[in-house]
Design an enzyme around this catalytic site. Structure first.
Site, mmCIF file in Angstrom:
data_model
loop_
_atom_site.group_PDB
_atom_site.id
_atom_site.type_symbol
_atom_site.label_atom_id
_atom_site.label_comp_id
_atom_site.label_asym_id
_atom_site.label_seq_id
_atom_site.Cartn_x
_atom_site.Cartn_y
_atom_site.Cartn_z
ATOM 1 N N ILE A 88 1.010 -1.505 -0.129
ATOM 2 C CA ILE A 88 -0.221 0.172 -0.332
ATOM 3 C C ILE A 88 1.215 1.234 -0.169
ATOM 4 C CG2 ILE A 88 -1.821 1.541 1.383
ATOM 5 C CD1 ILE A 88 -2.500 -1.418 0.278
ATOM 6 N N HIS A 105 -4.747 -4.306 -11.703
ATOM 7 C CA HIS A 105 -5.870 -4.997 -10.194
ATOM 8 C C HIS A 105 -5.778 -6.377 -11.132
ATOM 9 C CE1 HIS A 105 -7.673 -6.444 -6.587
ATOM 10 N NE2 HIS A 105 -8.158 -6.094 -6.771
#
Ligand code: GAR
Length: 195
Positions: A88, A105
């Site tokens: 992240i 993603h």
């Protein structure tokens, strides 16, 4: 002058390879990994500078993010692409490149965010999954969506087979989106992105 694109990776780097193979209006100015990722060898084979910024060497995530930002910024990228980067990014990184960081993603967001998008989609029993290219914000796969492609889920699928078919689509979609991003100024209006 081609646009400069920095690529972040954690793994085998097949998405990175698709970006290398499609270089036209952009050039990859650096590939940065958070670990000794196999994909770094792909960058080296293409004579692209590489760097590694390992979280374990920093006291906390913000300091690691900040160091990652320094490393990437040293190569003056116009865009940053997270291509199989499994961390992240905090605002300590993102604030350096506002609205200039994109991620691929392996699921149709907002469904199945996080590190196990393929596994989670399969476990849920969806009949269609796919991939999403989105702008990165400080959440987990929550940034505005730029492009998506669907992939059917087969009853015979396991995580590997589904991920392989999704990647095949990502290898086309991500370079196409990056090409569009560097040649047109995207208009971002709230959650809507217009290319
Ligand atoms: C890709 O499927 C990418 O979408 C995924 O990792 C794979 C990287 O493959 N990213 C994520 O799951 C991020 N949450 P690669 O290492 O072969 O390029």
């Amino acid at each position: 002058m081609p646009a400069r694109v920095a690529v972040l990776i954690s793994g085998t780097g097949t998405l990175l390879q698709s970006l290398i193979d499609a270089e036209r209006s952009y050039e990859i100015c650096v590939v940065v990994a958070d670990r000794p990722a196999e994909g770094l060898q792909r960058a080296q084979a293409a004579a692209i500078p590489t760097a590694m910024v390992t979280p374990g060497e920093f006291p906390d995530r913000d300091q690691w993010s900040s160091a990652l930002g320094d490393t990437v910024a040293a190569h003056s990228p116009d865009w940053v692409v997270s291509a199989g980067f499994m961390r992240i990014l905090t605002s300590a990184f993102l604030d350096r490149f506002p609205q200039r960081v994109v991620n691929s993603h392996p699921a149709l967001l907002p469904a199945f965010p996080g590190a196990h998008g393929v596994r989670d989609a399969l476990a849920y029993g969806v009949k269609v999954s796919g991939c999403t290219v989105h702008l990165v914000d400080a959440g987990v796969d929550t940034g505005p969506i730029i492009a998506q492609e669907s992939v059917p889920v087969l009853l015979s699928d396991d995580e590997d087979s589904l991920h392989t078919r999704i990647k095949t689509v990502e290898w086309e979609l991500l370079p196409r989106v990056v090409e569009q991003l560097v040649t047109r100024a995207p208009i971002v209006n709230g959650r809507k992105v217009e290319l």
